[in-house]
Write an enzyme that holds these catalytic residues in place. Sequence first.
Site, PDB file in Angstrom:
ATOM      1  N   TYR A  33       3.462  -4.082  14.176  1.00 41.89           N
ATOM      2  CA  TYR A  33       4.428  -5.067  12.988  1.00 41.89           C
ATOM      3  C   TYR A  33       5.538  -5.164  13.373  1.00 41.89           C
ATOM      4  O   TYR A  33       6.313  -6.262  13.674  1.00 41.89           O
ATOM      5  CB  TYR A  33       3.822  -4.939  11.555  1.00 41.89           C
ATOM      6  CG  TYR A  33       4.412  -6.307  10.277  1.00 41.89           C
ATOM      7  CD1 TYR A  33       4.214  -7.442  10.566  1.00 41.89           C
ATOM      8  CD2 TYR A  33       5.645  -6.009   9.775  1.00 41.89           C
ATOM      9  CE1 TYR A  33       4.827  -8.424   9.942  1.00 41.89           C
ATOM     10  CE2 TYR A  33       6.249  -7.103   9.388  1.00 41.89           C
ATOM     11  CZ  TYR A  33       6.305  -8.013   9.303  1.00 41.89           C
ATOM     12  OH  TYR A  33       6.957  -9.049   8.572  1.00 41.89           O
ATOM     13  N   ASP A  34       6.289  -3.643  13.020  1.00 45.90           N
ATOM     14  CA  ASP A  34       6.877  -4.166  13.704  1.00 45.90           C
ATOM     15  C   ASP A  34       8.528  -4.319  15.178  1.00 45.90           C
ATOM     16  O   ASP A  34       8.845  -4.930  15.666  1.00 45.90           O
ATOM     17  CB  ASP A  34       8.036  -2.173  13.610  1.00 45.90           C
ATOM     18  CG  ASP A  34       8.091  -1.873  12.512  1.00 45.90           C
ATOM     19  OD1 ASP A  34       7.074  -2.536  10.832  1.00 45.90           O
ATOM     20  OD2 ASP A  34       8.047  -0.498  11.946  1.00 45.90           O
ATOM     21  N   ARG A  72       2.965   1.701  11.574  1.00 46.27           N
ATOM     22  CA  ARG A  72       3.246   0.783  11.372  1.00 46.27           C
ATOM     23  C   ARG A  72       4.002  -0.756  12.508  1.00 46.27           C
ATOM     24  O   ARG A  72       4.377  -1.760  12.419  1.00 46.27           O
ATOM     25  CB  ARG A  72       5.074   0.961  10.833  1.00 46.27           C
ATOM     26  CG  ARG A  72       3.968   1.803   9.298  1.00 46.27           C
ATOM     27  CD  ARG A  72       5.673   2.002   8.255  1.00 46.27           C
ATOM     28  NE  ARG A  72       6.358   0.626   7.975  1.00 46.27           N
ATOM     29  CZ  ARG A  72       6.550  -0.176   7.466  1.00 46.27           C
ATOM     30  NH1 ARG A  72       5.872   0.767   5.849  1.00 46.27           N
ATOM     31  NH2 ARG A  72       7.156  -0.679   6.595  1.00 46.27           N
ATOM     32  N   VAL A 128       5.403  -5.047  -5.008  1.00 50.04           N
ATOM     33  CA  VAL A 128       5.861  -5.821  -6.397  1.00 50.04           C
ATOM     34  C   VAL A 128       4.609  -6.105  -7.363  1.00 50.04           C
ATOM     35  O   VAL A 128       4.454  -6.026  -8.189  1.00 50.04           O
ATOM     36  CB  VAL A 128       6.787  -6.919  -5.624  1.00 50.04           C
ATOM     37  CG1 VAL A 128       6.559  -7.779  -7.258  1.00 50.04           C
ATOM     38  CG2 VAL A 128       8.511  -6.109  -5.603  1.00 50.04           C
ATOM     39  N   GLY A 150       5.814  -6.080  17.070  1.00 51.17           N
ATOM     40  CA  GLY A 150       5.901  -7.487  17.797  1.00 51.17           C
ATOM     41  C   GLY A 150       6.776  -7.911  17.401  1.00 51.17           C
ATOM     42  O   GLY A 150       7.013  -9.493  17.567  1.00 51.17           O
ATOM     43  N   ARG A 180       2.457  -3.982  -1.191  1.00 50.09           N
ATOM     44  CA  ARG A 180       3.366  -4.638  -1.435  1.00 50.09           C
ATOM     45  C   ARG A 180       3.893  -4.162  -2.564  1.00 50.09           C
ATOM     46  O   ARG A 180       3.315  -3.876  -3.949  1.00 50.09           O
ATOM     47  CB  ARG A 180       3.216  -5.761  -1.083  1.00 50.09           C
ATOM     48  CG  ARG A 180       3.586  -6.620   0.470  1.00 50.09           C
ATOM     49  CD  ARG A 180       4.374  -7.157   0.662  1.00 50.09           C
ATOM     50  NE  ARG A 180       4.002  -8.786   1.112  1.00 50.09           N
ATOM     51  CZ  ARG A 180       4.302 -10.064   2.243  1.00 50.09           C
ATOM     52  NH1 ARG A 180       5.423 -10.001   0.891  1.00 50.09           N
ATOM     53  NH2 ARG A 180       3.724 -10.441   1.903  1.00 50.09           N
TER      54      ARG A 180
END
Length: 320
Positions: free
Chosen positions: A150-151, A147, A193, A153, A191
């Site tokens: 993204y984190d 991950r 939801v 970045g 995601r």
Amino acid sequence: MRNYNSRKRILVTGGAGFLGSHLIDRLLDRGDEVVCVDNLFTGAKRNIEHLHSHPRLEFMRHDVTFPLYIEVDQIYNLACPASPIHYRHDPVQTTKTSVHGAINMLGLAKRLRARIFQASTSEVYGDPAIHPQPESYWGNVNPIGPRSCYDEGKRCAETLFFDYYRQHNLDIRVARIFNTYGPRMHPNDGRVVSNFIVQALKGEPITIYGEGQQTRSFCYVDDLIDGIVRFVDAEPGFAGPINLGNPSEFTIRELAQQVLDIVGEKSKLVFCPLPADDPTQRKPDIALAREKLGWEPRVKLEEGLKKTVSYFEDLLLEGE
């Protein structure tokens, strides 16, 4: 850029995405001109097709990892894949979007002396050792995990924004966005939801990772956009970072049950191994947003889920 009236010309990168399209609606509703920039990697034209003939909207297909030459008064930088399925599909491009995209948009803002907003993320906190997470917390992030594109970045983008603020006196705003949901979410973004709603509507098993005891805080998109606009419109002097999210905390199992209560008990819960580096808890401390912006979420989870379910029902009927 000189403005000859109160109307602003505003650039929104990632404007055809989930958040970007809702932001554009808000800006157009109040009378601004908007330039929507998106490379359509995760964004979709259908998110802005209701604005197709709007006289104050211009769409430009462009990748923010390349420089952009345009004249605007404000910039909202929202361009970046934001779901694990999408950003892990091409992790190098994800990092480039966060870092090169930030450099290009900051360079544009510097040339124009324009106020610029950065959509950062609660993922900068990683798997937090402090709960809830205040802006003063530096985070617990794996820099080499699946991950981290993204984190890290987004963490690097924050660094760039504050270095431009200190070195060039640029008018920046940085918000850390927590889990947000609502209409126009991508149906296959992975995601929680959207996953649960689509699975429930199709009568498929609802996939829960781990025991489902990990927690998240879900903010309805209208509330989030209100917070973002308030932040950008606030007087100079507060750059952030600021948490924007809903402090009401739910376990993943509780979320699944709420979705089933709305859709109907047609699906069973299926438990799968927990993904690597998946945070066990996530809840924003929004004391700063209350103090600085007079902002807090108003839409309850049940109300927001009903609106989101209605959107996905229509989407599935259309065969999207």
